[in-house]
Design a protein around this motif. Structure first.
Motif, mmCIF file in Angstrom:
data_model
loop_
_atom_site.group_PDB
_atom_site.id
_atom_site.type_symbol
_atom_site.label_atom_id
_atom_site.label_comp_id
_atom_site.label_asym_id
_atom_site.label_seq_id
_atom_site.Cartn_x
_atom_site.Cartn_y
_atom_site.Cartn_z
ATOM 1 N N ILE A 65 1.081 2.567 -6.905
ATOM 2 C CA ILE A 65 1.427 1.256 -7.359
ATOM 3 C C ILE A 65 0.596 -0.035 -7.638
ATOM 4 N N GLU A 66 0.360 -0.695 -8.602
ATOM 5 C CA GLU A 66 -0.697 -1.339 -9.044
ATOM 6 C C GLU A 66 -0.031 -2.908 -9.167
ATOM 7 N N ILE A 67 -0.638 -3.897 -8.675
ATOM 8 C CA ILE A 67 0.148 -5.415 -8.698
ATOM 9 C C ILE A 67 -0.379 -5.931 -9.849
ATOM 10 N N LEU A 90 -4.231 -5.296 -2.417
ATOM 11 C CA LEU A 90 -4.560 -6.916 -1.835
ATOM 12 C C LEU A 90 -4.303 -7.649 -3.087
ATOM 13 N N PHE A 91 -3.691 -8.818 -2.582
ATOM 14 C CA PHE A 91 -3.336 -10.017 -3.363
ATOM 15 C C PHE A 91 -4.464 -10.818 -3.118
ATOM 16 N N ILE A 95 4.588 0.449 1.520
ATOM 17 C CA ILE A 95 4.347 -0.586 2.726
ATOM 18 C C ILE A 95 4.139 -1.922 2.082
ATOM 19 N N ILE A 96 4.812 -2.775 2.620
ATOM 20 C CA ILE A 96 4.564 -4.110 2.233
ATOM 21 C C ILE A 96 3.817 -4.973 3.554
ATOM 22 N N ARG A 126 0.980 -1.183 0.110
ATOM 23 C CA ARG A 126 0.027 0.045 -0.075
ATOM 24 C C ARG A 126 0.744 1.461 0.035
ATOM 25 N N ALA A 127 0.250 2.315 -0.728
ATOM 26 C CA ALA A 127 1.123 3.589 -0.635
ATOM 27 C C ALA A 127 0.565 4.197 0.617
ATOM 28 N N SER A 128 0.657 5.389 0.642
ATOM 29 C CA SER A 128 0.336 6.121 1.953
ATOM 30 C C SER A 128 -1.249 6.561 2.173
#
Length: 881
Positions: free
Chosen positions: A267-269, A249-250, A314-315, A242-244
């Motif tokens: 950021i996109e997964i 979610l995965f 943040i991971i 997640r960004a700020s």
């Protein structure tokens, strides 16, 4: 250890001994260490020897033929509460290196030795540490064996150790290699060993994010990668990034629909379960990092603010079967630059992880022909040990900034271009070229388009060798080429002398495994292509002999080439890539309007590995009869003669009329442009399991994976450790990604597209094909030779490594051991370093540990129908019919 050891006078948590015990030297050939060939293994191995200053061991190198123990003081030892390291330089004055070099050349200054020291862990608790082994290939920590190390000091994937308080024995195998250490320097082995305290959980294996530069306010590419390591003792699952202000979610939602953007924001997964190019290739709920594993995590980055100076995320993760979560932060400074300057562009390598190249689009002031709408790609391949984003690389072509071409500086994935710009490294080059159209869309480019099928190739040193590879393997895409200070082939650079004495048939198999990289044998492939060679006359790194030799071979092949040898210049100088001859060549060939593929009335094709080889003159070799020998095609008009060729593919645009192949008239259109030229009947061929495409080649063919590797292993501690070691080596040397699974079921890999590496003990290997020539059991291995006789080796066989087919043109590399020691022996030859020469199958006897390939019971190649070829070596065992 003995009281001779000295320790730093400080009370720190970690300390290396300053005194080391060294035993050697012993002879070893170029890249022979992978095969074992350690003479001390004949007496139980260095690990079982105690220091004895009176002991002597037979060796061919020192005076009196005797190698002895000696005591070596570390050049430097440092310790702290979180790190410790020791650096040493080992050399031998009792060897006449100068005379040996006169007789055997650089091969003579390659040798092996062993060094023993200690690591002291202080405190009262088990410590989680990474162990860095710069320039070391093989080592033992206490009773645990590690093979792979960090020979080129990449420092990407060190092993994670969990060490209890007290003393731990460190045994290091020292292997001096000219490619890594140099041929003209003092023949010493210089190495660094270091430990660093880890978090004992998820951590960044490398700080920051691998991502594109920002060009004129836009990301050159949205693809990024975060390198993560699990330094704990339990497997870890990633939950979200997640960004700020946004979460990612995965989840399993949409995983079967191709690329799926799970969330929006900075950021996109990306997930892609079908193609195995996922960000997370573990369970449906996320990516799994087994304990000790390092993996590159792919993500899709969106730039929200054109003026942002950095991004941060943040991971969130958890250990398997645990509901509690933890977090890890990662950030990356952004590099802003002009669109017309060389800048970083990321893309997906076929192996499923992110790579990058430096791209320089055509300049605004480039004066190009008005009739041209697309410009060629000028590939500039870097030398060994350099990153593509190094100014030494990207700045080398600044004097030709107005060239009418797209200038691309590929990485080949690593500073050593993964495998000398060959299999894995060249796949990276082609992926970079194919990423340019996406870049055009990403940045809104309005200039001239790119012609992805027209290449001008240049490169220096190892990049010069890579230029020869491009010339000989992709001739129908090459407009022109300028190899600079490159070597002819691995064997010509550093001869394969001083290996353990070996039956020439075994030597021939190792050599044949490298046929595709012996460029001096492939000069027929470059006919019709303009070539400008260059070399410094006093080059003491890559001798000018290499270029002179290839210039002669080009002349004999009737190729169109020029050779420029620059007086009084060594391997590198500031304008090495922009001498007047090269500048003229670049500008001339950027205007070259030859139509590709070229129509040639008379030409030849030489193929070592059809899996590596593209087409020449619109003809592509699909299969060889015996892959242990070169295949040749001679073309004169519409008359074609072949040697060792099974099948050909014809470009229908160039080959429309009837042709004669080996005296038989053929209409290519009747065969959908594919013609079988072998003598077997169509009916027989249709009943056989055929080997084709990415399955072709020697054991390095496993590197042609499409997606992350799948490593599956038997449910034992030893097999699990080896699976982790293989994953670590693949990441260390290729930056590759791999999933590790404790299962040997065929069902575990059906949802992936990556190639498979299977570790089996005894009779645990499942899915053995009934008619397959290699069969393993509880304590034996058998091979069906080219005459149809099955040779049973019983307890003689300690380990085996062999390819076998998987679905979708995939490959499975099976590693088998009668016990865990035999499995370790087999795992050594998983492709890692260039020049090793691994054939399709190998069966190891016990003596291979010290005799190298002479201790192998069977080794060789599978033909197009997965039968053992006549050129293979299969020793007689118990014969069954």
């Amino acid at each position: 250890m003995t009281p001779l050891n000295k320790w730093p006078r400080q009370s720190n948590l970690f300390s290396f001994s300053s005194t080391w015990y060294v035993l050697g030297p012993f002879q070893i050939g170029t890249r022979e260490a992978t095969w074992g060939a350690d003479p001390l293994e004949s007496i139980g191995g260095f690990r079982n020897l105690a220091y004895d200053p009176q002991a002597s061991f037979r060796s061919s190198l020192p005076t009196n033929g005797s190698a002895k123990w000696n005591i070596t003081e570390a050049l430097q030892v440092s310790s702290s509460s979180t790190t410790a390291n020791a650096s040493l330089s080992v050399g031998y004055s009792n060897v006449d290196w100068d005379f040996l070099r006169i007789v055997y050349g650089w091969a003579a200054v390659q040798y092996q030795a062993w060094a023993r020291g200690e690591l002291i862990i202080g405190g009262n608790e088990t410590q989680h540490v990474t162990l860095r082994t710069d320039t070391i290939l093989e080592f033992w920590v206490d009773d645990q064996h590690y093979f792979g190390g960090d020979f080129f000091a990449f420092r990407r994937a060190p092993p994670v150790l969990h060490l209890s308080p007290g003393s731990h024995k460190i045994d290091l195998r020292l292997a001096r290699d000219v490619r890594a250490f140099g041929g003209t320097l003092e023949p010493t082995v210089d190495f660094v060993i270091a430990v660093e305290k880890t978090s004992g959980t998820l951590e960044l294996a490398k700080s920051g994010i691998l991502m594109s530069d920002v060009v004129d306010g836009r990301l050159a590419s949205p693809i990024g990668s975060i390198s993560l390591r699990n330094s704990g003792e339990q497997d870890i699952e990633l939950i979200e990034i997640r960004a700020s202000h946004v979460s990612f979610l995965f989840s399993s939602s949409g995983l079967d629909t191709g690329h799926q953007v799970i969330a929006h924001g900075d950021i996109e997964i990306l997930t892609n379960k079908k193609t195995s190019h996922p960000s997370f290739a573990g369970t449906a709920s996320g990516i799994i990092l087994v304990a000790g594993q390092t993996r590159p995590v792919t993500c899709n980055i969106e730039l929200r603010d054109q003026n942002a100076s950095a991004v941060a995320y943040i991971i969130t993760y958890r250990t398997i079967n645990d509901t509690d979560t933890s977090t890890l932060q990662v950030s990356q400074d952004l590099k802003h630059t002009s669109i017309h300057r060389p800048h970083k562009m990321t893309f997906l390598h076929p192996g499923g992880m992110v790579s990058y190249a430096m791209l320089r689009p055509p300049a605004k002031n480039a004066t190009c022909r008005s009739s041209v709408s697309k410009l060629p790609v000028l590939l500039a391949l870097h030398g060994a040990g350099l990153e593509a984003d190094d100014s030494m690389v990207t700045g080398a072509l600044d004097p030709v900034a107005d060239l009418c071409a797209w200038v691309l500086f590929p990485t080949g994935v690593t500073p050593w271009s993964a495998d000398d710009w060959h299999n894995w490294g060249y796949a990276d080059v082609e992926a970079a070229i194919n990423a340019i159209p996406a870049w055009i869309k990403n940045v809104g480019w309005e200039g001239l388009d790119v012609d992805s099928d027209r290449w001008i190739v240049s490169g220096h040193s190892n990049g010069g060798q890579g230029t020869w590879y491009a010339l000989t393997h992709r001739p129908d895409k090459i407009v022109a080429a300028a190899p600079v200070s490159g070597y002819a082939s691995i064997q010509k650079y550093v001869p394969f002398e001083l290996w353990q004495p070996t039956d020439p048939r075994r030597t021939a198999i190792v050599s044949a495994s490298l046929n595709s990289y012996r460029h001096e044998m492939l000069m027929a492939n470059v006919n019709g292509i303009p070539i400008q060679q260059q070399h410094g006359a006093i080059d003491d790194n890559v001798p000018a002999y290499n270029s002179r030799f290839l210039a002669q071979q080009l002349y004999l092949a009737g190729a169109n080439s020029s050779y420029n040898e620059v007086p009084q210049q060594n391997h590198w100088w500031d304008t090495v890539m922009t001498t007047p001859e090269l500048v003229h060549f670049y500008y001339t060939q950027a205007r070259n309007d030859d139509k590709l593929p070229r129509r040639l009335d008379e030409f030849g094709i030489v193929v070592g590995d059809p899996g590596d080889m593209g087409s020449k003159g619109g003809i592509k070799v699909l299969q060889l009869n015996d892959p242990g020998q070169y295949g040749k095609v001679d073309v004169k008009g519409h008359v074609i003669r072949t040697t060792n060729i099974k099948s050909l593919l014809f470009d229908p645009w160039l080959w429309k009329d009837t042709i004669t192949i080996n005296g038989n008239q053929v209409d290519p259109s009747d065969f959908v442009a594919q013609v079988d030229v072998g003598l077997t009947s169509t009916q027989e061929e249709s009943s056989k399991l055929q080997r084709c495409g990415r399955q072709l080649g020697s054991m390095t063919a496993v590197l042609r994976t499409r997606g992350p590797f799948v490593i599956q292993h038997a449910n034992t501690t030893g097999a699990s450790r080896l699976a982790l070691q293989i994953s670590r080596n693949l990441h260390q040397y290729f930056y590759a990604d791999a999933t590790i699974q404790c299962s040997l079921s065929d069902q575990t890999v059906t949802h992936t597209t990556g190639n498979i590496i299977t570790l089996a003990l005894g009779d645990t290997l499942l899915g053995q094909l009934q008619d397959f020539p290699v069969h393993v059991g509880s304590s034996t291995c058998s091979v069906v030779d080219s005459q149809g006789n099955r040779q049973e080796y019983g307890s003689q066989a300690r380990g085996a490594a062999f390819l076998r087919p998987a679905d979708g043109e995939r490959l499975e590399l099976v590693l088998w051991g009668a016990d865990e020691e035999g499995l370790r022996q087999a795992a050594r030859i998983v492709p890692m370093l260039t020049g090793v020469g691994q054939p399709d199958f190998v069966v190891f006897g016990e003596s291979a540990k010290w005799r190298g390939i002479e201790g192998v019971l069977a080794m060789g190649f599978f033909d197009w129908k997965w039968d053992v070829t006549a050129s293979s070596v299969v020793e007689t065992g118990m014969v069954s019919f």
